[in-house]
Enzyme design. Structure first.
Site, PDB file in Angstrom:
ATOM      1  N   CYS A   1       0.834  -1.201   0.000  1.00  0.00           N
ATOM      2  CA  CYS A   1       0.000   0.000   0.000  1.00  0.00           C
ATOM      3  C   CYS A   1       0.871   1.254   0.000  1.00  0.00           C
ATOM      4  O   CYS A   1       1.727   1.417   0.866  1.00  0.00           O
ATOM      5  CB  CYS A   1      -0.936   0.009   1.211  1.00  0.00           C
TER       6      CYS A   1
ATOM      7  N   CYS B   1      -6.086   6.272 -40.291  1.00  0.00           N
ATOM      8  CA  CYS B   1      -4.800   5.587 -40.467  1.00  0.00           C
ATOM      9  C   CYS B   1      -3.818   6.472 -41.220  1.00  0.00           C
ATOM     10  O   CYS B   1      -2.633   6.555 -40.881  1.00  0.00           O
ATOM     11  CB  CYS B   1      -4.984   4.254 -41.183  1.00  0.00           C
TER      12      CYS B   1
ATOM     13  N   CYS C   1      -1.576   2.159 -37.544  1.00  0.00           N
ATOM     14  CA  CYS C   1      -2.776   2.337 -38.378  1.00  0.00           C
ATOM     15  C   CYS C   1      -3.892   1.399 -37.935  1.00  0.00           C
ATOM     16  O   CYS C   1      -5.060   1.800 -37.863  1.00  0.00           O
ATOM     17  CB  CYS C   1      -2.434   2.131 -39.848  1.00  0.00           C
TER      18      CYS C   1
END
Lengths: 78, 429
Positions: free
Chosen positions: B135, B348, B385
């Site tokens: 933690c 793209c 792309c």
């Protein structure tokens, strides 16, 4: 010239020297690319003929590296 | 029906889905409801000296309509007396003897403190212990949690102290807030840990309110860093699990934690070396019943693959995970745009032209119809792309045959080193 075209040109230059019996003797990696020194052993007492290529494209740097490994393995294939 | 039972360092549970130590496992009421819903195990919210919490504890990061893409909390460990938790653990274990109950523990890094809590907790019949060395908020300011979990010597020493007293398997929960998690995982192994779990939450600040200038969350106008979890952290967790799984000096089971939201995520973690998984944020977002889909999905996946036991998939992807230097430099893929599917949104093209390698051309055919085409010889196979493409199937990334044999960076540098007589220097550079 596209990077691919430049790669093809550099690959042809490498192949040309290897086909003439040159071997890769030294490679200096630099910020400007890889400086590859080729030497052609002579049968006489004359100094071996040297050629130097500055290889710029990544694919050509891969290509001469493959040839170098094959050369180290005594198995130059063209 | 595949066998979904797991055995993690001797801790058995009917399926690999455990609730992580967190708000969902704060009480017997919650854990028993979770078991009724189908969870195979639960790591009880961390026990220790009861703490004081603040009000306003959680915050979430939403992204483009996706609620809770990431989750941040500044809640501390249990605020209930140990006796209350122990009584409820005992009752829950009695009612669900076949489910795994693991007690998460956090005390000051003192031998007597660890011995005391281990003995008292194990008397309840827990199946194992998980040491909270992870933690990052609140407790770390007091020298506990990630503060001790970031120091390998402290991890080893505290694990050793726990093992001196423990009769049940000891899982060491690791913090990701460290450069190399394998260093602390190795320390846990040296200390005698039976397993490691990862990851705990990542140091974070969820946001800043640009109108009030308050942090998110804030406590009366003041904020503090919290712990980040949820789907956004999954890639970080998966990497850390993989790094430990492929490390031969960490030959102990791993309990995977970090953004696991569905059965597919669980399969990924198990393939990458986790013997089981722990879930928190997804349960907090959608409730305990999400485990029903997880169990059904995992079972169907195994049946479809013809795998009889879920334990058989553990670590199957680990041999495929290596260092960059071992990747084949001569492996090539290229993008191919399927003209029948492409909607010509140009995402793209813009991505490639602006931020990648400028290898998509906008062309016009003989009928005057525009289309996009990849210059494959210039495509480096970066995937961008296909990543930005909004239409499934419009862009395929396909393997391209290479006339060159496989060659890794490490092989290349070794050859250069031999050639130049500087093998060692080159390999290390």
């Amino acid at each position: 010239m596209s990077e691919h075209q430049q790669y093809v040109l550099e690959r042809e230059q490498i192949d040309d020297l290897l086909q003439k019996g040159y071997k890769i003797k030294k490679v200096i990696e630099s910020l400007s690319g890889d400086i590859v020194q080729f030497e052609q052993d002579s049968n006489t007492e004359e100094e071996p003929t040297k050629e130097i290529l500055l290889i710029l494209t990544p694919n050509a740097r891969k290509y001469f590296s493959v040839k170098l490994i094959e050369q180290a393995q005594g198995n130059v294939q063209l | 029906m595949a066998d979904l039972r797991i055995n993690l360092a001797g801790i058995k549970s009917p399926n690999p889905f455990w609730l992580a130590s967190a708000p969902p496992t704060n009480s017997g009421y919650q854990v028993q409801r979770a078991f009724e819903a189908g969870w195979g195990g639960a790591v009880w919210k961390t026990l220790g000296d009861p703490i004081l919490n603040v009000s306003s504890r959680f915050a979430a990061v939403s992204f483009n309509g996706q609620r809770v893409a990431g989750f941040n909390n500044i809640e501390l460990i249990t605020d209930r007396p140990l006796e209350v938790n122990l009584k409820e653990i005992y009752e829950t274990k009695k009612r669900f003897p076949d489910h795994a109950i693991i007690a998460s523990l956090m005390v000051e890094p003192k031998q007597e403190k660890w011995h005391e809590i281990v003995k008292r907790v194990e008397d309840t019949g827990v199946d194992g212990l998980e040491l909270n060395f992870g933690c990052p908020h609140g407790m770390a300011e007091r020298g506990m949690g990630s503060a001790s979990g970031q120091v390998p010597e402290l991890v080893e020493r505290q694990t050793y102290w726990v093992k001196e007293a423990a009769k049940t398997p000891v899982i060491v929960k690791l913090t990701p807030n460290i450069t190399d998690i394998t260093s602390t995982a190795e320390a846990a192994v040296k200390g005698g840990a039976d397993a490691v779990s990862m990851i705990n939450t990542i140091n974070s600040l969820a946001g800043v309110d640009i109108d009030t200038w308050n942090t998110i969350p804030h406590v009366g106008g003041k904020g503090a860093h919290g712990g980040y979890c949820g789907p956004a952290v999954k890639p970080i967790a998966l990497h850390m699990v993989g790094e430990c799984a492929r490390n031969p000096r960490i030959p102990i089971p791993i309990s995977g934690i970090g953004g696991i939201s569905n059965w597919q995520n669980a399969v990924e973690f198990m393939l990458m070396g986790a013997t089981g998984v722990q879930v928190c944020t997804a349960a907090m977002h959608h409730g305990f019943r999400i485990v029903e889909d997880m169990i059904e999905g995992l079972n169907n996946y195994l049946d479809d693959k013809g795998i009889s036991s879920v334990m058989d998939i553990v670590g199957k992807s680990v041999p495929k995970y290596s260092d960059w230097g071992n990747l084949d430099l001569n492996y090539n893929i290229t993008a191919r745009i399927n003209q029948d599917v492409c909607i010509e949104c140009n995402k793209c093209y813009i991505a490639c032209e602006d931020t990648s390698h400028q290898c998509i051309d906008r062309l016009v055919d003989s009928n005057g119809v525009s289309f996009l085409k990849v210059r494959e010889e210039d495509c480096v196979g970066c995937n961008l792309c296909s990543i930005v493409c909004p239409v499934d199937g419009a862009i395929d990334m396909v393997e391209v045959p290479n006339d060159l044999p496989p060659m890794t960076w490490n092989e290349r540098q070794a050859a250069l080193g031999l050639l130049n007589g500087t093998a060692e220097k080159v390999v290390k550079s």
